[in-house]
Each structure stands twice: as C-alpha cells, then as structure tokens.
Scaffold this motif. Structure first.
Motif, short mmCIF file in Angstrom:
data_model
loop_
_atom_site.label_atom_id
_atom_site.label_comp_id
_atom_site.label_asym_id
_atom_site.label_seq_id
_atom_site.Cartn_x
_atom_site.Cartn_y
_atom_site.Cartn_z
N PHE A 70 0.81 -1.13 0.05
CA PHE A 70 -0.20 0.37 0.04
C PHE A 70 1.10 1.12 -0.16
N TYR A 71 0.77 2.49 -1.09
CA TYR A 71 1.25 3.47 -0.96
C TYR A 71 0.32 4.81 -1.25
N LEU A 111 4.70 8.41 9.71
CA LEU A 111 3.30 8.38 10.57
C LEU A 111 2.94 10.34 11.07
N PHE A 112 4.05 11.13 11.46
CA PHE A 112 3.51 12.30 11.02
C PHE A 112 4.26 13.31 9.88
N GLY A 113 4.42 12.13 8.87
CA GLY A 113 5.11 12.91 8.05
C GLY A 113 4.03 13.28 6.15
N GLY A 114 3.17 12.18 6.92
CA GLY A 114 2.05 12.60 4.97
C GLY A 114 2.02 11.32 4.65
N ASP A 115 3.16 10.70 4.50
CA ASP A 115 3.61 9.49 2.88
C ASP A 115 4.04 8.43 3.47
N ILE A 116 3.25 6.82 3.01
CA ILE A 116 3.86 5.62 3.42
C ILE A 116 3.65 4.68 2.53
N ILE A 117 4.68 3.85 2.70
CA ILE A 117 5.07 2.67 1.70
C ILE A 117 4.88 1.33 2.86
N ALA A 118 3.75 0.39 2.98
CA ALA A 118 3.72 -0.68 3.66
C ALA A 118 3.31 -1.42 2.65
N ALA A 119 4.46 -2.00 3.15
CA ALA A 119 4.21 -3.80 2.30
C ALA A 119 5.09 -4.95 2.62
N ALA A 120 4.51 -6.04 2.28
CA ALA A 120 5.92 -7.52 2.37
C ALA A 120 6.55 -7.05 1.76
#
Length: 264
Positions: free
Chosen positions: A206-207, A240-249
C-alpha cells in the motif's frame, strides 16, 4: 503498562463506536453532509463516534492525550507525548454514499513508537488488532503479511488525492508504472482498511500521500506486528507524522520504494 489488557479494553470501546456507526448507516441521508474543505467530507456520525471513543479511552488510560481527526478534545496535541490517535470513521465518503468500506481506527503511540492498533470494519464485522511484541490478529486469528517474493507478484492498494493536485501528474505516472509491474492496483477509499488488509496478507503493499497520523497509526502497528515493512516515500521512518507511507511485504517493499522514490 499491560498492552494486551489495554488492547482488549480498546476493542470493546471501538466496538461500541462501530455499533453506533452501523445504526446510523441505515438512517443516513446526504443532506447531513458537512464540508471541512474541498472534497473533505464529515458528518455528525464522525463527530459522535469520536466523542464515544474519547470518553471511553479517557477512562481506560487517563494519562494519555489525544490526536483526533475531528478535534473533539479541543486540545493542541503534543506529538511526542503518549497519545491515542483516532479516526472515528475512516472512509467517510464511502459511508455517505452507502459503500460498505469504512472503519474505526484507534492507535496508541508514545511519540513515534506505536504501542497498540485496533481497526474495526463494521460492514464485515472484522476486528483487526495488535500490540507491540504481541502479534497481529483478526477476530481471534493470528494474521501475517504475505510472502510474495517480488513486486511483480503483488496486488497493491493506494488512494487517490482529493487535494494538492499539483502532484497529480507524478502520482498518475507511478500508477501507470505499477499497473504494468504488479498483479493490479486497488483503491478502496479507506486507508486504514487498506493497511489492515496488508497486515492480513490480502494486499501485498500500500502507498499513499496526503495522509494524517490517524489514517496510519493503527494499521502501521498491525503491519509491523504481522511482519511487514513500513517507510515513507524515501524509504525512511518519517511516515506517522510525515504525510506519506509505503507499507508492504518484505518481498515487494524494496521495489515499491524504488518506483515511488524515483518518480515522485
């Protein structure tokens, strides 16, 4: 602090808020919509659910402060403190339009250190929860991140921006690249649901950008406890407070970071 016991208490409070949301879903009409700003919708359901959550969580952990989407507490939050981080209804636009993809998301963090995450998707009655060093769970069953070996085998979720359109061309180019390099892209409309599904191995990654801490806190804890990797768009830890995220296997994350960091 007994995180497992605190998680169980949090689950009960989240379940109460979810029950209220589902009761209101049957009665809700669009003339009750409010606009916080461009395309940013809210309703009395969001506000009342948040009040229920804040009142219940104050009782179980009085020393904690709150970071909430609807600002129920009226306090200026200290991001370095012990905070409940709450989205009372993630996926408000879905809820308003009768699309059954929305959830309650509650995280507990000390600064950037995530301690507890609870996400309840009321339409499917799925309770995702976890605590630091305690694993990630859904309805009593342990969940794990997927074991895809590479991005080419991954199903990836994202969200579409509804403001800050100056980055839209770069975002669309990344979308084009990932359409060609993955099993497919999905857009559910609720970031916390997306993150819970990554933790459960349904999505492999997810991003998204333009997110807030209440969108990410609970889901990030779940993904880490399920064995996944979470970073910002540059592969760092300012998500967490930076505004963008990449979460993955683990198998998909390095390539996903490369595609996004090189093109955003």
């Amino acid at each position: 602090m007994d995180l497992e016991l605190l998680t169980q208490k949090t689950i009960e409070i989240v379940r109460q808020a979810s029950s209220f949301i589902q009761q209101e879903a049957a009665l809700f009409s669009r003339d009750k919509i409010e606009y916080k700003d461009l395309n940013n919708l809210v309703s009395y359901v969001d506000k009342e659910a948040e009040k229920l959550l804040v009142a219940g969580l104050k009782e179980v952990l009085p020393e904690a402060s709150f970071i909430t989407e609807e600002g129920t507490t009226g306090q200026e939050p200290d991001p370095d403190a012990l905070n409940w981080i709450i989205d009372p209804l993630d996926g408000t636009t879905n809820f308003i339009h009768g699309i059954p993809v929305y959830c309650v998301s509650v995280g507990l963090a000390r600064g950037k250190e995530l301690l507890i995450g609870v996400i309840h998707e009321p339409s499917l009655n799925e309770m995702f929860y976890g605590w630091q060093c305690g694993g990630a769970w859904c309805n009593g069953k342990n969940i794990k991140i997927s074991t895809v070996p590479q991005l080419a085998d991954a199903l990836v979720a994202t969200g579409f921006p509804y403001y800050r359109f100056e980055k839209q061309k770069r975002y669309m180019y990344i979308l084009e690249l990932l359409m060609q390099r993955t099993h497919g892209i999905r857009r559910m409309g609720a970031a916390a649901v997306d993150l819970a599904y990554v933790a459960a191995g349904r999505f492999d990654g997810f991003y998204e950008y333009n997110l807030n801490s209440w969108d990410m806190a609970a889901g990030t804890l779940l993904i880490k406890e399920a064995g996944g990797i979470v970073t910002d768009f540059n592969g760092g830890d300012n998500y967490l407070f930076g505004g963008d995220i990449i979460a993955a296997a683990p198998g998909a994350h390095p390539e996903l970071v490369q595609v996004i960091s090189e093109n955003f």
